[in-house]
Design a protein around this motif. Structure first.
Motif, PDB file in Angstrom:
ATOM      1  N   ALA A 289      -3.751  -9.938   9.694  1.00  0.00           N
ATOM      2  CA  ALA A 289      -4.041  -8.953   8.596  1.00  0.00           C
ATOM      3  C   ALA A 289      -4.192  -9.361   7.357  1.00  0.00           C
ATOM      4  O   ALA A 289      -3.340 -10.186   7.021  1.00  0.00           O
ATOM      5  N   THR A 290      -5.027  -9.084   6.679  1.00  0.00           N
ATOM      6  CA  THR A 290      -5.471  -9.528   5.311  1.00  0.00           C
ATOM      7  C   THR A 290      -5.254  -8.343   4.242  1.00  0.00           C
ATOM      8  O   THR A 290      -5.212  -8.848   2.848  1.00  0.00           O
ATOM      9  N   ARG A 291      -4.915  -7.432   4.688  1.00  0.00           N
ATOM     10  CA  ARG A 291      -4.691  -6.397   3.467  1.00  0.00           C
ATOM     11  C   ARG A 291      -4.100  -4.927   4.415  1.00  0.00           C
ATOM     12  O   ARG A 291      -4.406  -4.780   5.585  1.00  0.00           O
ATOM     13  N   ALA A 292      -3.184  -4.365   3.663  1.00  0.00           N
ATOM     14  CA  ALA A 292      -2.536  -3.266   4.095  1.00  0.00           C
ATOM     15  C   ALA A 292      -2.772  -2.116   2.909  1.00  0.00           C
ATOM     16  O   ALA A 292      -2.631  -2.356   1.771  1.00  0.00           O
ATOM     17  N   TYR A 293      -3.059  -0.971   3.654  1.00  0.00           N
ATOM     18  CA  TYR A 293      -3.633   0.247   2.526  1.00  0.00           C
ATOM     19  C   TYR A 293      -2.671   1.443   3.117  1.00  0.00           C
ATOM     20  O   TYR A 293      -2.448   1.811   4.075  1.00  0.00           O
ATOM     21  N   MET A 294      -2.329   2.166   2.086  1.00  0.00           N
ATOM     22  CA  MET A 294      -1.836   3.511   1.843  1.00  0.00           C
ATOM     23  C   MET A 294      -3.102   4.233   1.463  1.00  0.00           C
ATOM     24  O   MET A 294      -3.249   4.331   0.627  1.00  0.00           O
ATOM     25  N   GLN A 295      -3.543   5.000   2.495  1.00  0.00           N
ATOM     26  CA  GLN A 295      -4.684   5.593   2.167  1.00  0.00           C
ATOM     27  C   GLN A 295      -4.590   6.915   1.902  1.00  0.00           C
ATOM     28  O   GLN A 295      -3.474   7.504   1.901  1.00  0.00           O
ATOM     29  N   GLN A 296      -5.431   7.681   1.268  1.00  0.00           N
ATOM     30  CA  GLN A 296      -5.250   8.954   0.598  1.00  0.00           C
ATOM     31  C   GLN A 296      -5.198  10.018   1.620  1.00  0.00           C
ATOM     32  O   GLN A 296      -4.440  11.039   0.908  1.00  0.00           O
ATOM     33  N   ASP A 297      -5.492   9.647   2.835  1.00  0.00           N
ATOM     34  CA  ASP A 297      -5.002  10.785   3.712  1.00  0.00           C
ATOM     35  C   ASP A 297      -3.691  10.740   4.148  1.00  0.00           C
ATOM     36  O   ASP A 297      -3.316  11.617   4.851  1.00  0.00           O
ATOM     37  N   GLY A 298      -2.954   9.922   3.753  1.00  0.00           N
ATOM     38  CA  GLY A 298      -1.377   9.485   4.175  1.00  0.00           C
ATOM     39  C   GLY A 298      -1.419   8.711   5.310  1.00  0.00           C
ATOM     40  O   GLY A 298      -0.460   8.470   5.703  1.00  0.00           O
ATOM     41  N   ASN A 299      -2.538   7.805   5.807  1.00  0.00           N
ATOM     42  CA  ASN A 299      -2.419   7.016   6.871  1.00  0.00           C
ATOM     43  C   ASN A 299      -2.070   5.533   6.157  1.00  0.00           C
ATOM     44  O   ASN A 299      -2.658   5.153   5.255  1.00  0.00           O
ATOM     45  N   PHE A 300      -0.893   4.976   6.817  1.00  0.00           N
ATOM     46  CA  PHE A 300      -0.679   3.370   6.273  1.00  0.00           C
ATOM     47  C   PHE A 300      -1.019   2.677   7.338  1.00  0.00           C
ATOM     48  O   PHE A 300      -0.989   2.643   8.706  1.00  0.00           O
ATOM     49  N   ASN A 306     -12.141  -8.749   9.840  1.00  0.00           N
ATOM     50  CA  ASN A 306     -13.490  -7.906  10.299  1.00  0.00           C
ATOM     51  C   ASN A 306     -13.429  -6.646   9.745  1.00  0.00           C
ATOM     52  O   ASN A 306     -13.941  -5.904  10.223  1.00  0.00           O
ATOM     53  N   LYS A 307     -12.419  -6.180   8.996  1.00  0.00           N
ATOM     54  CA  LYS A 307     -12.065  -4.903   8.503  1.00  0.00           C
ATOM     55  C   LYS A 307     -11.657  -3.983   9.504  1.00  0.00           C
ATOM     56  O   LYS A 307     -11.466  -2.504   9.409  1.00  0.00           O
ATOM     57  N   LYS A 308     -11.248  -4.357  10.933  1.00  0.00           N
ATOM     58  CA  LYS A 308     -10.907  -3.369  11.988  1.00  0.00           C
ATOM     59  C   LYS A 308      -9.459  -3.409  11.876  1.00  0.00           C
ATOM     60  O   LYS A 308      -8.560  -4.284  11.238  1.00  0.00           O
ATOM     61  N   SER A 309      -8.685  -2.270  12.071  1.00  0.00           N
ATOM     62  CA  SER A 309      -7.308  -2.054  11.663  1.00  0.00           C
ATOM     63  C   SER A 309      -6.610  -2.704  13.201  1.00  0.00           C
ATOM     64  O   SER A 309      -7.267  -2.399  14.363  1.00  0.00           O
ATOM     65  N   ASN A 310      -5.521  -3.015  13.001  1.00  0.00           N
ATOM     66  CA  ASN A 310      -4.722  -3.924  14.036  1.00  0.00           C
ATOM     67  C   ASN A 310      -3.329  -2.953  14.225  1.00  0.00           C
ATOM     68  O   ASN A 310      -2.617  -3.396  15.032  1.00  0.00           O
ATOM     69  N   TRP A 311      -3.208  -2.092  13.263  1.00  0.00           N
ATOM     70  CA  TRP A 311      -2.147  -1.375  13.205  1.00  0.00           C
ATOM     71  C   TRP A 311      -2.182  -0.010  12.307  1.00  0.00           C
ATOM     72  O   TRP A 311      -2.742  -0.153  11.189  1.00  0.00           O
TER      73      TRP A 311
END
Length: 635
Positions: A289-300, A306-311
């Protein structure tokens, strides 16, 4: 400065006097460690005016020693400069196991230091090192891999306050150690030593070239921590990511006491470390993974190149949630100060049973903590809805309402559906329910659901039991019988199930298996048996259990398998259940809305307007406790 080499030795306390800092050197500062420790990490040589922050509370005392400088001695290691990114004239390259690097420092008698930070590079593998001060261990350090030898990270360890002259030694203990660039020593300010006004003090955030956006950190006002087992509200924590923020590999945030760090390793894996014991507590296995996001909807979540989520944490529908690491080694996503996702170290250890165990007969209710994820079945919406609406089990209002309702209908043991470690947000939701049950008569266990589909080995079962004991069974709200924690199992099958569970539990758990044809004839017997059959209004297994159901109409069925039972019939069934005096008197179910078996309050059966509805009112009015003389465990 010359060629990025740091020449200063000791700077006096900053306090409210910024000039003292400038008298030593001109440096850019970045608030690196969570603010309850409140010290500054020097990262890039650059002038910065701190006068604008002279009213902030600081007690700064740091010493920097270059591995290639006169304050360091290298044994079976070399000073090299063939990699990039180091400071000073070079770095120490450990050559073999047993090699060591020793730093001599001198702290003025008016100052103390209790935090060591080491700047290092470890290549593509983890490299453990023993750390000592004047020969006394201060704990092992695990220098995690840095992807390559040109990437540098920081590792920190706290120790007992020191002053005067002493030696710090770092020794490779399993293989050749990491490359060491420099060390820094700090004096921390613990929460009880800092007077902080309300609201929460915000830290200084300064830009760092070619690194992630500075992480928002929080300094909470000093408070008395909640006692173990009480309703836990994460008083002392550091914010890892605020809503809408992200982090890159190589970024870690420390707990306020400095004992734990959570972040994204150089390989992209999310990791939580216990620095006191040099233990990797938890990891997400998100390598690449190249980035971890704490999204505004509450999902981490983490994303690949390739921008696909692996977790992902699967915690959407919680806008504004934040990610934190606390002083107890817990990492949580908090929404309105309630954990909706939780990993890390449990708040206490299991040291044995409570003073008293539960006594038969007992009323149990099957409970489901999988909403809002399960308000439909195979794409079909549920037929009935509770008066609370399509709630989330992560909502603290719902959690409290459910505990109150279970207590109202005289439930002794709430049996929560459990699908495995870190499945269906079980850790946060069940922990909150346990906390909110303190002071009530409600105890908790889990319904181990995986056995219905898996022929699990005793080793696999034992792994689950160890996790449950470590994570939950220490809690005062966990059910115990015969001085053992209770577990229910949803199993199919044959005597092999009983044999495997008996072998795995080894009499350390009170195991209640689901019946099957011929269960009484099995050579290996569990502690007890029950039956789960909500498609029937009554299921009576003589000498073992008696269960009542209000109906069964699964969302994806055209017709109900059991139409809703009338008030009169349900009351008769509950009376028969109590009169049976069976050990287990079971309600199937409290809130399985997907199958339409819930007794929880709903407008369809008279719930609302301060009324729990016909089923819960019947269970409140007719109960086994009226016939019980002694219930010592209520105290």
């Amino acid at each position: 400065s010359k060629q990025n080499r740091i020449y200063f030795e000791t700077c006096t306390s900053l306090g409210n006097k910024s000039a003292a800092f400038h008298s030593c050197c001109t440096l850019q500062m970045y608030l690196f460690i969570p603010a309850n420790l409140l010290f500054l990490l020097v990262v890039v040589l650059r002038s910065y005016d701190v006068s604008a922050h002279e009213n902030e509370v600081f007690d700064l005392n740091f010493v920097a020693v270059d591995a290639a400088g006169t304050g360091a001695e290298c044994h079976q290691c070399s000073i090299r400069d063939h990699h990039t990114g180091f400071t000073g004239a070079g770095f120490a390259d450990f050559e073999r196991k047993g090699a060591w690097l020793e730093f001599t420092v001198d702290i003025p008698q008016t100052k103390t230091t209790n935090l060591l930070l080491v700047r290092y590079s470890a290549g593509n593998s983890d490299r453990p090192v023993d750390a000592t001060i004047d020969g006394q261990p201060i704990g092992p350090l695990m220098f995690t891999k840095t992807k390559n030898w040109d990437t540098w990270l920081n590792e920190m360890i706290p120790f007992e306050p020191k002053t005067g002259s002493f030696k710090i030694r770092l020794e490779a203990n399993e293989s050749s150690g990491p490359n060491i660039d420099m060390i820094l020593l700090f004096q921390s300010v613990l929460p009880t030593q800092v007077s902080v006004p309300e609201p929460v003090l915000q830290p200084i955030n300064l830009p760092i070239p070619q690194s992630p956006t500075p992480l928002p950190l929080q300094l909470a006002p000093p408070k008395t921590p909640s006692p173990a087992g009480s309703d836990y509200n994460f008083q002392f924590f550091s914010v890892v990511l605020e809503s809408g923020k992200s982090m890159r590999p190589g970024t870690f945030v420390f707990s306020p006491n400095g004992y734990y760090k959570f972040g994204m390793a150089a390989n992209g894996d999310l990791q939580l470390y216990d620095l006191k014991n040099n233990v990797l507590v938890w990891q997400a296995f998100t390598e690449g993974a190249t980035r971890a996001y704490m999204q505004q909807d509450g999902n981490f979540l983490t994303r690949l190149p390739n921008k696909k989520s692996n977790w992902k944490s699967a915690t959407s529908r919680n806008p504004g949630a934040i990610l934190i690491v606390d002083n107890g080694g817990q990492v949580a996503i908090l929404h309105k100060n309630t954990a909706i996702w939780l990993v890390g170290i449990p708040r206490r250890e299991y040291t044995g049973p409570p003073e008293t165990s539960l006594n038969y007969p007992l009323r149990g209710a099957f409970y489901y903590a999988w909403y809002p994820e399960t308000w439909s079945v195979n794409g079909k919406s549920v037929f009935y809805r509770p008066t609370l609406g399509e709630y989330s089990n992560g909502d603290p209002v719902v959690q409290q309402d459910h505990v109150d309702a279970l207590d109202y209908i005289h439930v002794d043991v709430a049996i929560a559906s459990w699908w495995g470690i870190e499945e269906k947000l079980e850790r946060a939701r069940l922990t909150n329910l346990l906390d909110k049950s303190i002071g009530t008569k409600v105890k908790w266990s889990v319904y181990h659901e995986m056995e219905r589909e898996e022929n699990r080995s005793p080793e696999g079962i034992r792994e689950d039991l160890d996790y449950l004991k470590k994570t939950y069974a220490w809690h005062p709200s966990w059910a115990h019988i015969d001085d053992r924690p209770v577990i229910f199992v949803y199993n199919e099958g044959n005597c092999g199930v009983s044999r495997r569970w008996s072998q795995a539990s080894n009499d350390k758990w009170y195991v209640v298996l689901k019946t099957f044809p011929g269960f009484k004839d099995c050579e290996s017997q569990p502690d007890h048996w029950h039956e789960y059959g909500p498609a029937f209004d009554v299921v009576h297994v003589v000498d073992y259990s008696f269960a009542v159901s209000p109906g069964f109409w699964r969302a994806d069925l055209k017709e109900p398998r059991l139409p809703r039972v009338s008030d009169a019939l349900f009351r008769t069934n509950v009376q028969d259940m109590v009169a049976s005096n069976e050990d287990w008197q079971l309600i199937t179910t409290f809130n399985e809305w997907g199958e339409g078996t819930a007794v929880e309050a709903a407008y369809d059966w008279g719930g609302g307007n301060n009324n729990y509805g016909i089923y819960m009112e019947a269970l409140h009015d007719i109960h086994h406790r009226a016939n019980k003389v002694e219930r010592s465990f209520w105290t």
